[in-house]
Each structure stands twice: as structure tokens, then as C-alpha cells.
Design an enzyme around this catalytic site. Structure first.
Site, short mmCIF file in Angstrom:
data_model
loop_
_atom_site.label_atom_id
_atom_site.label_comp_id
_atom_site.label_asym_id
_atom_site.label_seq_id
_atom_site.Cartn_x
_atom_site.Cartn_y
_atom_site.Cartn_z
N LYS A 14 12.47 -15.50 24.78
CA LYS A 14 13.25 -14.38 25.33
C LYS A 14 12.41 -13.49 26.24
O LYS A 14 12.86 -13.12 27.33
CB LYS A 14 13.84 -13.52 24.19
CG LYS A 14 14.79 -14.28 23.26
CD LYS A 14 15.45 -13.36 22.25
CE LYS A 14 14.51 -12.71 21.26
NZ LYS A 14 13.84 -13.63 20.31
N ARG A 89 20.16 -7.14 16.64
CA ARG A 89 19.67 -8.09 15.65
C ARG A 89 20.49 -8.04 14.37
O ARG A 89 20.21 -8.80 13.44
CB ARG A 89 18.22 -7.76 15.31
CG ARG A 89 17.19 -8.70 15.93
CD ARG A 89 15.84 -8.15 15.54
NE ARG A 89 14.76 -9.10 15.61
CZ ARG A 89 13.91 -9.18 16.62
NH1 ARG A 89 14.06 -8.44 17.68
NH2 ARG A 89 12.90 -10.02 16.56
N ARG A 128 1.23 -18.98 20.29
CA ARG A 128 1.24 -17.64 20.89
C ARG A 128 0.25 -16.72 20.18
O ARG A 128 -0.32 -15.83 20.80
CB ARG A 128 2.67 -17.07 20.80
CG ARG A 128 2.84 -15.78 21.56
CD ARG A 128 4.30 -15.40 21.68
NE ARG A 128 4.78 -14.69 20.50
CZ ARG A 128 6.04 -14.28 20.33
NH1 ARG A 128 6.95 -14.53 21.25
NH2 ARG A 128 6.41 -13.64 19.26
N ARG A 134 -0.75 -10.39 18.35
CA ARG A 134 0.28 -9.85 17.44
C ARG A 134 0.00 -10.31 16.01
O ARG A 134 -0.01 -11.51 15.74
CB ARG A 134 1.67 -10.32 17.88
CG ARG A 134 2.22 -9.55 19.04
CD ARG A 134 3.57 -10.06 19.50
NE ARG A 134 4.57 -10.10 18.43
CZ ARG A 134 5.87 -10.30 18.64
NH1 ARG A 134 6.31 -10.46 19.88
NH2 ARG A 134 6.72 -10.34 17.64
N ARG A 146 10.19 -14.01 9.40
CA ARG A 146 10.95 -13.64 10.60
C ARG A 146 12.06 -14.66 10.88
O ARG A 146 13.16 -14.32 11.29
CB ARG A 146 10.01 -13.50 11.80
CG ARG A 146 9.16 -12.22 11.70
CD ARG A 146 7.92 -12.30 12.56
NE ARG A 146 8.20 -12.37 13.98
CZ ARG A 146 7.35 -12.89 14.87
NH1 ARG A 146 6.19 -13.40 14.49
NH2 ARG A 146 7.65 -12.91 16.14
P1 AMP Z 1 10.18 -9.10 18.70
O1 AMP Z 1 9.13 -8.61 19.64
O2 AMP Z 1 11.55 -9.05 19.26
O3 AMP Z 1 9.83 -10.44 18.10
O4 AMP Z 1 10.20 -8.07 17.46
C1 AMP Z 1 9.07 -7.89 16.63
C2 AMP Z 1 9.47 -7.12 15.38
O5 AMP Z 1 9.98 -5.82 15.75
C3 AMP Z 1 10.58 -7.74 14.55
O6 AMP Z 1 10.10 -8.73 13.65
C4 AMP Z 1 11.14 -6.51 13.82
O7 AMP Z 1 10.28 -6.13 12.75
C5 AMP Z 1 11.03 -5.44 14.89
N1 AMP Z 1 12.28 -5.38 15.71
C6 AMP Z 1 12.42 -5.68 17.04
N2 AMP Z 1 13.68 -5.52 17.45
C7 AMP Z 1 14.37 -5.11 16.36
C8 AMP Z 1 15.74 -4.80 16.12
N3 AMP Z 1 16.66 -4.91 17.10
N4 AMP Z 1 16.10 -4.40 14.87
C9 AMP Z 1 15.20 -4.29 13.88
N5 AMP Z 1 13.89 -4.60 14.02
C10 AMP Z 1 13.48 -5.01 15.24
#
Ligand code: AMP
Length: 191
Positions: A14, A89, A128, A134, A146
């Protein structure tokens, strides 16, 4: 306004594809994960709260996430359209986003969902981890959490857009250029 949700499990591509789509279509990119990470870097109160969930692979509570997303969108008044990445989400987030946009006389044009097999996701996330820095990419247990959270809480969000006739699945395996080509064609096909 062309507002798009770019959807898919962790590691679906994404973030990478959002960057191409921003370049090509001029969207403003709103990634809740990126906003949380920049708050963690800046050691803000929001960042400290988000970190306690993110390091375990759990979702940050809806109320906090929705408020943050709305503030970020409001900070880009002149945007020609948003690409929402990593949001919504949960179904509650999707409903809040609909309401928020409706209040502005806008809507989501479509959800584009990157489809990638789970085995491929694990391989991509492990790779990654070598460069992303991260913590949530580095621990296989957090990666699995996740993916589980995605399957249980996030995958049902697709139904929200399917019921509105706005869902488009896009094959997320292939070269970055091939996937970008599929996404661009899907966006051009939205009306
Ligand atoms: P991402 O960078 O999208 O993989 O998000 C990394 C982490 O941020 C996720 O595993 C969640 O802990 C948190 N996170 C990101 N977006 C959301 C969301 N829309 N709702 C809740 N937690 C989020």
C-alpha cells in the site's frame, strides 16, 4: 474530489503504490501508520499512546485514530482528493469516514484492495524489516499478530464498500510497475 481507499493486509504494498499514485494522480496521501510513526519520532502524547499498541501488532483505539485522521484531512483543505492508506481498518472507522466526508459534501469513490497470499506477505515483511527500521516488522510474532488482526477486524471492512458497490480487488503480486498499471486502470474505471 476523488477519494480512494487503498486496502490490503500488512505487506501488500500500500505504501509503495501510494507513492506512485500520488505522483501520477496528484492525490494527498494519508497513511495512519505514517502519522503514528511520525508522532512516535516526535515523542508526542499521541505517539506514546500509539506505540503501546503498535509494538504488539494491535490496533490503536478507534476514537484516537479517527480523530487523528480527521485532523490530518482537515489540514489539507485544497486537496484534489485523498488516498487513504491503512485507514479504515475497522467497520467503525469506515462508518466514521463516510460521515466525515458526507459533512463536506464528499464521498469515497472506490476501495482498491491489493490481494496478496499470506505466505508472500510474511516473506515481504521479513525482507522489509532489513531496511524499514520498524520494530513491528522485525518480530515474527508481531507480524503474525498483525496478519491475524487484519483477518479478524480489518478484512470485514471490505464488505462495507462492497455493499455500496465500491469495492475493486486488484492482484497485488507481480512487478511494482505491473501492480501500478492495474491500480491506475482501476482508478480510471471508477466513476
Ligand atoms: P501500517 O503502517 O499501516 O502497517 O500501521 C502500523 C501500525 O499502526 C498498525 O499495526 C496499528 O498498530 C497502527 N495503525 C495504523 N493505522 C491504523 C488504523 N487505521 N487503526 C488502528 N491502528 C492503526
Amino acid at each position: 474530489m476523488q477519494n480512494i481507499v487503498l486496502f490490503g493486509p500488512p505487506g501488500a504494498g500500500k505504501g509503495t503504490q501510494s507513492a506512485f499514485l500520488v505522483d501520477h494522480f496528484g492525490f494527498v496521501h494519508l497513511s495512519t501508520g505514517d502519522i503514528f510513526r511520525s508522532n512516535i519520532k516526535g515523542d508526542t502524547e499521541l505517539g506514546r499512546l500509539a506505540k503501546t499498541y503498535m509494538e504488539k501488532g494491535q490496533l490503536v483505539p478507534d476514537e484516537v485514530t479517527i480523530r487523528m485522521l480527521e485532523d490530518s484531512a482537515n489540514a489539507h483543505q485544497g486537496a484534489i482528493g485523498f488516498i487513504f492508506d491503512g485507514f479504515p481498518r475497522t467497520t467503525a472507522q469506515a462508518e466514521a469516514l463516510d460521515q466525515f466526508l458526507e459533512g463536506k459534501g464528499q464521498s469515497i469513490l472506490g476501495m482498491l484492495a491489493l490481494e496478496v497470499p499470506e505466505e508472500e506477505l510474511r516473506t515481504r515483511l521479513a525482507k522489509r524489516a532489513e531496511t524499514s527500521g520498524r520494530a513491528d516488522d522485525a518480530d515474527p510474532k508481531v507480524i503474525q499478530k498483525r496478519i491475524d488482526v487484519y483477518n479478524e477486524e480489518t478484512a470485514p471492512v471490505a464488505k462495507h464498500y462492497q455493499s455500496q458497490g465500491k469495492y475493486k480487488g486488484v492482484q497485488g503480486v507481480g512487478s511494482m510497475e505491473e501492480i501500478f498499471g492495474r491500480l491506475s486502470a482501476a482508478i480510471e474505471g471508477l466513476s
